[in-house]
Design a protein around this motif. Structure first.
Motif, PDB file in Angstrom:
ATOM      1  N   ASN A  17       6.195  -2.166 -12.797  1.00 41.03           N
ATOM      2  CA  ASN A  17       6.552  -2.988 -11.415  1.00 41.03           C
ATOM      3  C   ASN A  17       5.310  -3.604 -10.762  1.00 41.03           C
ATOM      4  OD1 ASN A  17       9.123  -2.691 -11.884  1.00 41.03           O
ATOM      5  ND2 ASN A  17       9.581  -1.179 -10.187  1.00 41.03           N
ATOM      6  N   ARG A  18       4.263  -2.934 -10.918  1.00 41.73           N
ATOM      7  CA  ARG A  18       3.023  -3.496 -10.094  1.00 41.73           C
ATOM      8  C   ARG A  18       2.764  -4.625 -10.772  1.00 41.73           C
ATOM      9  NH1 ARG A  18       0.271   0.765 -10.960  1.00 41.73           N
ATOM     10  NH2 ARG A  18       0.670   1.721  -9.191  1.00 41.73           N
ATOM     11  N   VAL A  19       2.727  -4.540 -12.360  1.00 43.05           N
ATOM     12  CA  VAL A  19       2.023  -5.483 -13.035  1.00 43.05           C
ATOM     13  C   VAL A  19       3.081  -6.905 -13.112  1.00 43.05           C
ATOM     14  CG1 VAL A  19       1.648  -6.306 -15.337  1.00 43.05           C
ATOM     15  CG2 VAL A  19       0.953  -4.047 -14.865  1.00 43.05           C
ATOM     16  N   LEU A  20       4.356  -6.660 -12.927  1.00 43.96           N
ATOM     17  CA  LEU A  20       5.308  -7.755 -12.925  1.00 43.96           C
ATOM     18  C   LEU A  20       5.135  -8.298 -11.506  1.00 43.96           C
ATOM     19  CD1 LEU A  20       8.439  -6.142 -14.578  1.00 43.96           C
ATOM     20  CD2 LEU A  20       6.603  -7.684 -15.592  1.00 43.96           C
ATOM     21  N   PHE A  21       4.945  -7.576 -10.586  1.00 45.83           N
ATOM     22  CA  PHE A  21       4.758  -8.151  -9.130  1.00 45.83           C
ATOM     23  C   PHE A  21       3.402  -9.283  -9.271  1.00 45.83           C
ATOM     24  CE2 PHE A  21       3.092  -8.334  -4.967  1.00 45.83           C
ATOM     25  CZ  PHE A  21       4.085  -8.905  -4.215  1.00 45.83           C
ATOM     26  N   LEU A  58       9.149  -5.444  -3.900  1.00 42.76           N
ATOM     27  CA  LEU A  58       8.536  -5.085  -2.477  1.00 42.76           C
ATOM     28  C   LEU A  58       9.585  -4.020  -1.658  1.00 42.76           C
ATOM     29  CD1 LEU A  58       6.287  -7.882  -1.251  1.00 42.76           C
ATOM     30  CD2 LEU A  58       5.541  -5.545  -2.085  1.00 42.76           C
ATOM     31  N   ARG A  59      10.771  -4.542  -1.858  1.00 45.50           N
ATOM     32  CA  ARG A  59      11.758  -3.824  -1.197  1.00 45.50           C
ATOM     33  C   ARG A  59      12.235  -2.544  -1.867  1.00 45.50           C
ATOM     34  NH1 ARG A  59      15.952  -8.661   0.566  1.00 45.50           N
ATOM     35  NH2 ARG A  59      14.577  -9.744   2.001  1.00 45.50           N
ATOM     36  N   HIS A 113      10.318   4.223  -4.635  1.00 43.13           N
ATOM     37  CA  HIS A 113       8.818   4.582  -3.934  1.00 43.13           C
ATOM     38  C   HIS A 113       8.163   3.395  -4.445  1.00 43.13           C
ATOM     39  CE1 HIS A 113       5.727   6.191  -2.061  1.00 43.13           C
ATOM     40  NE2 HIS A 113       4.952   6.407  -3.127  1.00 43.13           N
ATOM     41  N   VAL A 114       7.613   2.659  -3.339  1.00 43.12           N
ATOM     42  CA  VAL A 114       7.131   1.391  -4.010  1.00 43.12           C
ATOM     43  C   VAL A 114       5.452   1.474  -3.805  1.00 43.12           C
ATOM     44  CG1 VAL A 114       6.620  -0.859  -3.090  1.00 43.12           C
ATOM     45  CG2 VAL A 114       8.825  -0.025  -2.879  1.00 43.12           C
ATOM     46  N   LEU A 115       5.043   1.242  -5.029  1.00 45.32           N
ATOM     47  CA  LEU A 115       3.298   1.507  -4.962  1.00 45.32           C
ATOM     48  C   LEU A 115       2.718   0.025  -5.191  1.00 45.32           C
ATOM     49  CD1 LEU A 115       3.068   4.522  -7.320  1.00 45.32           C
ATOM     50  CD2 LEU A 115       3.029   4.604  -4.958  1.00 45.32           C
TER      51      LEU A 115
END
Length: 270
Positions: A68-72, A86-87, A99-101
């Protein structure tokens, strides 16, 4: 992942047989062990390959913080999906928030004065429908589905929502399920893993995508593997000659993966 000596497609198919047998086949073919990739590098290689749009959803469905971090931070990720990351919106069907990192600011996604559903109801062209559909976030799909059940949304709006890779399967089924609809979905790059392996031509890039999927979307890769594994076992097994034929045919083969596997087994048996 080096196309010249990495043989990603062959490595993926070899992952479907016993790994001791696979190692023996690799030694006979002289192709070495498969390369290990971090998520960031796997996404970089994926960007170089043709692939269906659904691949982005398959990655999101892992609900993996690193992915998710890479895709964001990826330019190709739609703004609404970045906002949902982010949500902490789960894409894999898990309950509760993730849990959002990820650190960053959600992109501006302005909603019209009529609201999410109101703008969809007012859509009279494909352009306005897609603009309205782009605003829909993970928390809006329940309201959109309920509004459509109460009074069907315009056809343009329904198709624009269907084209969203994150449109829930239940909502998409509510919009249509006939063969023509399914064909349009496939042309829009929205497919399931089993369909992907059965119909995609040519196989070289598709198998490379699945090889990267072992890092990026392993759960959905298992669905593709379930389709191919019985065929690989019956047609190729541990026969190094059959695998050698497959490795030779793969770069130029124009058919599907099942056709490639059957052809390789048949040639080796002649």
């Amino acid at each position: 992942m080096n196309r010249g000596n990495g043989h990603p497609g062959v490595h993926f198919l070899l992952s479907l047989i016993d790994q001791d047998d696979a190692a023996a086949v690799r030694r006979r073919l002289g192709i070495g062990e498969p390369e290990e990739l971090a998520v960031e590098h796997a996404v970089q290689w994926l960007d170089r390959l043709p692939r269906p749009r659904s691949v982005l959803l398959w990655m999101l469905q892992e609900d993996d913080p690193a992915t998710n971090r890479v895709l964001f931070n990826h330019l190709g990720t739609p703004g609404t999906i970045k906002r949902d990351i982010l949500r902490g919106v789960p894409f894999g069907g898990t309950g509760g928030r993730l849990h959002v990192l990820v650190h960053g600011q959600a992109p501006e996604i302005p909603v019209g004065p009529r609201g999410v559903v109101g703008d969809l109801r007012e859509a009279r062209t494909m352009k306005t429908a897609r603009a309205a559909a782009r605003v829909v976030g993970g928390d809006d799909w329940t309201d959109v589905a309920e509004a459509d059940r109460t009074e069907p949304l315009p056809g343009y709006a329904r198709w624009a929502l269907t084209e969203r890779i994150d449109c829930p399967a239940t909502v998409r089924a509510q919009f249509g399920s006939h063969a023509k609809f399914t064909h349009r979905l496939r042309r829009a790059g929205i497919v399931e893993p089993a369909e992907y392996v059965e119909v995609t031509r040519p196989p070289q890039d598709m198998l490379a995508v699945l090889r990267l999927g072992e890092v990026l979307f392993p759960r959905r890769v298992r669905e593709a593997a379930a389709v191919l594994a019985p065929l690989v076992h019956s047609e190729l097994g541990v026969d190094p000659d059959a695998w050698a034929v497959l490795a030779q045919l793969l770069p130029r083969f124009a058919g599907t993966v099942p056709e490639l596997v059957r052809t390789s087994g048949a040639v080796a048996r002649v």
